[in-house]
Design an enzyme around this catalytic site. Structure first.
Site, PDB file in Angstrom:
ATOM      1  N   ARG A  76       0.779  -1.227  -0.009  1.00  0.00           N
ATOM      2  CA  ARG A  76      -0.135   0.176   0.023  1.00  0.00           C
ATOM      3  C   ARG A  76       0.862   1.136  -0.053  1.00  0.00           C
ATOM      4  NH1 ARG A  76      -1.870   0.775   4.270  1.00  0.00           N
ATOM      5  NH2 ARG A  76      -1.354  -1.045   5.470  1.00  0.00           N
ATOM      6  N   TYR A 218      -1.439  -3.364  -6.833  1.00  0.00           N
ATOM      7  CA  TYR A 218      -1.200  -4.506  -5.720  1.00  0.00           C
ATOM      8  C   TYR A 218      -2.171  -4.107  -4.722  1.00  0.00           C
ATOM      9  CZ  TYR A 218       1.729  -7.521  -3.165  1.00  0.00           C
ATOM     10  OH  TYR A 218       2.219  -8.390  -2.267  1.00  0.00           O
ATOM     11  N   GLY A 219      -2.704  -5.444  -4.155  1.00  0.00           N
ATOM     12  CA  GLY A 219      -3.444  -5.410  -2.849  1.00  0.00           C
ATOM     13  C   GLY A 219      -4.383  -4.042  -2.672  1.00  0.00           C
ATOM     14  N   GLY A 220      -4.404  -3.742  -1.425  1.00  0.00           N
ATOM     15  CA  GLY A 220      -5.296  -2.752  -1.192  1.00  0.00           C
ATOM     16  C   GLY A 220      -5.271  -1.353  -2.008  1.00  0.00           C
ATOM     17  N   LYS A 227      -9.855  -2.015   1.633  1.00  0.00           N
ATOM     18  CA  LYS A 227      -9.743  -1.039   2.358  1.00  0.00           C
ATOM     19  C   LYS A 227     -10.187   0.005   1.800  1.00  0.00           C
ATOM     20  CE  LYS A 227      -6.197  -3.842   4.396  1.00  0.00           C
ATOM     21  NZ  LYS A 227      -6.429  -4.215   5.731  1.00  0.00           N
ATOM     22  N   HIS A 247     -10.822  -2.460  11.356  1.00  0.00           N
ATOM     23  CA  HIS A 247      -9.798  -3.402  10.690  1.00  0.00           C
ATOM     24  C   HIS A 247      -9.488  -4.539  11.541  1.00  0.00           C
ATOM     25  CE1 HIS A 247      -5.256  -3.561   9.313  1.00  0.00           C
ATOM     26  NE2 HIS A 247      -6.157  -4.217   8.575  1.00  0.00           N
ATOM     27  N   SER A 269      -1.738  -3.863  10.016  1.00  0.00           N
ATOM     28  CA  SER A 269      -1.479  -4.771   8.899  1.00  0.00           C
ATOM     29  C   SER A 269       0.056  -5.525   9.174  1.00  0.00           C
ATOM     30  CB  SER A 269      -1.061  -4.052   7.597  1.00  0.00           C
ATOM     31  OG  SER A 269      -2.347  -3.402   7.322  1.00  0.00           O
ATOM     32  N   CYS A 271       0.390  -7.970  11.512  1.00  0.00           N
ATOM     33  CA  CYS A 271       0.798  -8.149  12.729  1.00  0.00           C
ATOM     34  C   CYS A 271       0.218  -9.485  13.413  1.00  0.00           C
ATOM     35  CB  CYS A 271       0.508  -6.818  13.722  1.00  0.00           C
ATOM     36  SG  CYS A 271       1.292  -5.370  13.436  1.00  0.00           S
ATOM     37  N   GLY A 272      -0.168 -10.396  12.659  1.00  0.00           N
ATOM     38  CA  GLY A 272      -0.914 -11.630  12.928  1.00  0.00           C
ATOM     39  C   GLY A 272      -2.252 -11.701  13.097  1.00  0.00           C
ATOM     40  N   ASN A 275      -3.031 -15.185  11.517  1.00  0.00           N
ATOM     41  CA  ASN A 275      -2.502 -16.196  12.354  1.00  0.00           C
ATOM     42  C   ASN A 275      -3.670 -16.309  13.565  1.00  0.00           C
ATOM     43  OD1 ASN A 275      -0.422 -16.594  10.760  1.00  0.00           O
ATOM     44  ND2 ASN A 275       0.857 -15.508  12.051  1.00  0.00           N
ATOM     45  N   ASP A 294      -9.537  -9.891   8.484  1.00  0.00           N
ATOM     46  CA  ASP A 294      -9.192  -8.226   8.262  1.00  0.00           C
ATOM     47  C   ASP A 294     -10.098  -7.038   8.595  1.00  0.00           C
ATOM     48  OD1 ASP A 294      -6.987  -6.919   7.309  1.00  0.00           O
ATOM     49  OD2 ASP A 294      -8.063  -6.432   5.439  1.00  0.00           O
ATOM     50  N   ARG A 386       1.865 -12.114  -0.892  1.00  0.00           N
ATOM     51  CA  ARG A 386       0.579 -12.307  -0.343  1.00  0.00           C
ATOM     52  C   ARG A 386       0.080 -13.745  -1.058  1.00  0.00           C
ATOM     53  NH1 ARG A 386      -1.608  -8.994   3.561  1.00  0.00           N
ATOM     54  NH2 ARG A 386      -0.226  -7.151   3.872  1.00  0.00           N
ATOM     55  N   ARG A 417       2.660  -4.642  17.344  1.00  0.00           N
ATOM     56  CA  ARG A 417       4.285  -5.181  17.686  1.00  0.00           C
ATOM     57  C   ARG A 417       4.790  -4.180  18.455  1.00  0.00           C
ATOM     58  NH1 ARG A 417       6.254  -8.615  13.744  1.00  0.00           N
ATOM     59  NH2 ARG A 417       4.495  -9.026  12.237  1.00  0.00           N
ATOM     60  N   TYR A 512       1.361 -17.567  18.463  1.00  0.00           N
ATOM     61  CA  TYR A 512       0.472 -18.553  17.722  1.00  0.00           C
ATOM     62  C   TYR A 512      -0.397 -19.300  18.664  1.00  0.00           C
ATOM     63  CZ  TYR A 512       4.420 -17.155  14.592  1.00  0.00           C
ATOM     64  OH  TYR A 512       5.134 -16.387  14.134  1.00  0.00           O
ATOM     65  N   GLY A 513      -0.375 -20.703  18.620  1.00  0.00           N
ATOM     66  CA  GLY A 513      -1.458 -21.344  19.174  1.00  0.00           C
ATOM     67  C   GLY A 513      -1.611 -21.209  20.863  1.00  0.00           C
ATOM     68  N   GLU A 514      -0.131 -20.868  21.216  1.00  0.00           N
ATOM     69  CA  GLU A 514      -0.131 -20.404  22.627  1.00  0.00           C
ATOM     70  C   GLU A 514      -1.059 -19.487  23.059  1.00  0.00           C
ATOM     71  OE1 GLU A 514       0.830 -22.811  24.154  1.00  0.00           O
ATOM     72  OE2 GLU A 514       2.476 -24.028  23.255  1.00  0.00           O
TER      73      GLU A 514
HETATM   74  O1  SAT Z   1      -4.064  -3.220   2.071  1.00  0.00           O
HETATM   75  S1  SAT Z   1      -3.734  -4.600   1.829  1.00  0.00           S
HETATM   76  O2  SAT Z   1      -4.940  -5.364   1.611  1.00  0.00           O
HETATM   77  O3  SAT Z   1      -2.651  -4.564   0.805  1.00  0.00           O
HETATM   78  C1  SAT Z   1      -3.038  -5.382   3.167  1.00  0.00           C
HETATM   79  C2  SAT Z   1      -3.015  -4.658   4.329  1.00  0.00           C
HETATM   80  O4  SAT Z   1      -2.250  -3.679   4.247  1.00  0.00           O
HETATM   81  O5  SAT Z   1      -3.703  -4.986   5.401  1.00  0.00           O
HETATM   82 MN    MN Z   2      -5.478  -5.233   6.975  1.00  0.00          MN
END
Ligand code: SAT
Ligand code: MN
Length: 606
Positions: A76, A218-220, A227, A247, A269, A271-272, A275, A294, A386, A417, A512-514
């Site tokens: 982005r 690309y993406g968003g 977004k 978000h 974005s 940051c898991g 997951n 998302d 991605r 983070r 993660y799973g923890e």
């Molecule tokens: O905006 S995207 O869909 O490219 C990915 C993100 O930043 O969450």
């Molecule tokens: Mn996102």
């Protein structure tokens, strides 16, 4: 593809807009997308022929493709993203603003002839189940078949949306061009775009509402349902109509006794979110089901609780770091029918990325199309590489993920983070304190946006790049919720941080799973029986409150994760004070009061 592209509408506003855009962008042809499998397959074949897509091996990854973007077009572009509300004030202190008519004049010039030599695709799409009260219809016009294929995975798309629109239905016009017109006979490239960042524009007109995106594929930047519509434009509608566009991931957690809680979580974005959304709990007997990774649209339901719904139908997840260890359910989701962008191509017709949990191929082709070997010393996949995969393929998708009403939330998590200071989990004292925690969230930046990674920045509600109006009004909107429903029915608010490091740079928490251990405590708190200590920053689990059975954490880690680092928090407060000052004098009184109270509690704790 002669029998394709026949999706038809009699909606005069739609026909008129498409014709106007055809005259502006002068494509070689116009193609109305019906969203069918046959159409998708034909477009993928076309992209294979053009070199945009590489078909992956049917034995390894059936129905899947690899794309490599241009090196200038990998994430982005926040400094090229604009909110063109009537006044600068309405866009607020955190958004780029331009005067709407001036911006439209500039954009019209850029879009003039921008699709020459290309096909203009018309994509009818819906965000949210078609029967949902919150469902919004958009029409994306694009000259990128890559965008069409991704939109088919990420949104409800095609004839069903045209049918919903009918004769008089309204839609949000979303115009997109990669900004690379072709002269007569000029050969195309595999990833057309406008390489100069100054020629990229991701522009929102909340009053129309409409979206114009130029120069990036690309993406968003380019999948405009995500977004641009479902967050920036939707947030302005949500404010007007009294709901929330956030978000956030949505998950369901069920205890061994069968008690189910829905939780939404806002992290920046990369940051898991993916997951956590489909996590495999390590705690025996607990299950997680995924509803979204998302975006969450949230409204007050008839019973006064907050109901969350995922407007998307796919995952656009960060590939590097995704492995059987970190996210087994994502690995299962992407076994087939997936588009991979900017990862390594292996000689056996599959893909690979850093920290995939399997050995790197002896040689391969990196995300820039060059011969690559693990010893090359460079990363084979881009850090913001991605996968685009259908949500329905997720083995732990929740049975109610497409419920038009959404699901009732028990808890909302914020996070980011943070290597230092911020504890593993912290419960807000009340709703207002929760909004304070969300408003002051900080996170180290990632590769999801162009710019330097690893720099701490304030990212209120993980919405800094996605809030379509004045951030101060956004915070006020969140504070207005107790006035819209019974306060006792609102979800409890928590702040989590999986990313703490020790002084010698080691992760303090396995993640993660923890993380199910933390989610279990969250549910206990919701039910009124988790053990906690009241600290200056919020309620933190008491020493024995987290279920640590079967986890052998190095001595001292848990103490550090659950302690309040007074020195660190004083610095944190200074940084929040500076950020609040930047947001301006109009900040809601409740937030400045929460900040002052935190300062006082820290002072008297010394
Ligand atoms: O905006 S995207 O869909 O490219 C990915 C993100 O930043 O969450
Ligand atoms: Mn996102």
């Amino acid at each position: 593809m002669s029998e394709l592209g026949k999706c038809t509408t009699t909606n005069p506003a739609l026909l008129a807009w498409v014709e106007e855009m055809r005259q502006l962008c002068t494509p070689a042809s116009v193609f109305w997308c019906d969203g069918s499998q046959a159409e998708y397959d034909a477009l993928c074949n076309l992209m294979v022929e053009a070199g945009t897509f590489t078909r992956l091996s049917d034995d390894k990854r059936p129905g899947s493709f690899l794309a490599r973007s241009h090196p200038s077009d990998v994430a982005r572009v926040e400094d090229r993203t604009f909110i063109c509300s009537r006044t600068k004030e309405e866009a607020g202190p955190t958004n780029n603003w331009a005067e709407p008519e001036e911006m439209k004049t500039r954009l019209r010039a850029m879009f003039t002839g921008s699709m020459a030599g290309r096909t203009m695709y018309v994509i009818p799409f819906a965000m949210g189940p078609l029967e949902s009260p919150l469902c919004k219809v958009g029409i994306e016009i694009t000259d990128s078949p890559y965008v069409v294929a991704n939109m088919r995975i990420m949104t409800r798309m095609g004839q069903s949306v045209i049918d919903k629109l009918g004769e008089n239905g309204t839609f949000i016009p979303c115009l997109h061009s990669v900004g690379a017109p072709l002269n007569d006979g000029q050969p195309d490239v595999s990833w057309p775009c406008a390489p100069d960042p100054a020629n990229k524009y991701i522009v929102h007109f909340p009053e129309d509402p409409s979206i114009w995106s130029y120069g990036s594929g690309y993406g968003g930047n380019a999948l405009l349902g995500k977004k641009c519509l479902a967050l920036r434009i939707a947030s302005t509608m949500a404010r007007r109509e009294g709901w929330l566009a956030e978000h956030m991931l949505i998950l369901a957690l069920t205890s061994p006794e069968g008690k189910k809680h829905y939780i939404a979580a806002a992290f920046p974005s990369a940051c898991g979110k993916t997951n956590l959304a489909m996590m495999q709990p390590t705690l025996p007997g607990w299950t997680v089901r995924c509803l979204g990774d998302d975006i969450a649209w949230i409204r007050v339901g008839e019973d006064g609780r907050l109901y969350a719904m995922n407007p998307e139908t796919g995952f656009f997840g960060v590939a590097p770091g995704t492995s059987r260890q970190s996210n087994p359910n994502a690995m299962a989701t992407i076994e087939s029918n997936t588009i991979f962008t900017n990862v390594v191509q292996t000689p056996d017709g599959d893909i690979w990325w850093e920290d995939m949990g399997v050995p790197a191929p002896a040689r391969g082709i990196d995300w820039q199309g060059n011969e690559w070997q693990p010893e090359s010393g460079t990363k084979g996949s881009h850090p913001n590489a991605r996968f685009t995969a259908p949500a329905a393929q997720c083995p732990v998708i929740d049975p109610d993920w497409e419920s038009p009403a959404g699901v009732p939330l028990s808890a909302i998590l914020f996070g980011g983070r943070r290597q230092t200071t911020i504890p593993l989990v912290n419960e807000a004292f009340n709703w207002e304190h929760g909004v304070f925690l969300g408003s002051s969230a900080g996170s180290e930046t990632t590769a999801a946006a162009l710019g330097k990674a690893g720099v701490l920045r304030r990212d209120p509600f993980a919405m800094l790049p996605f809030c379509g109006y004045n951030m101060v009004d956004y915070l006020r909107h969140w504070l207005s919720l107790p006035g819209k429903t019974d306060r006792a029915k609102l979800p409890k608010v928590f702040f989590v941080n999986w990313f703490r490091k020790s002084d010698d740079g080691k992760w303090l928490w396995p993640g993660y799973g923890e993380n199910s251990r933390v989610l279990k405590w969250v549910c206990e708190r919701v039910e009124g029986n988790g053990k906690a200590v009241e600290t200056p920053v919020g309620f933190i689990p008491s020493a024995d409150a987290l279920d640590m059975a079967g986890l052998d954490l190095p001595a001292g880690n848990l103490d550090e994760l659950l302690s309040v680092d007074l020195e660190g928090w004083r610095k944190e407060v200074e940084d929040i004070v500076a950020y609040y000052t930047k947001l301006g004098s109009d900040l809601p009184e409740s937030l400045t009061a929460s900040l002052a109270q935190l300062q006082q509690r820290l002072a008297s704790a010394s």
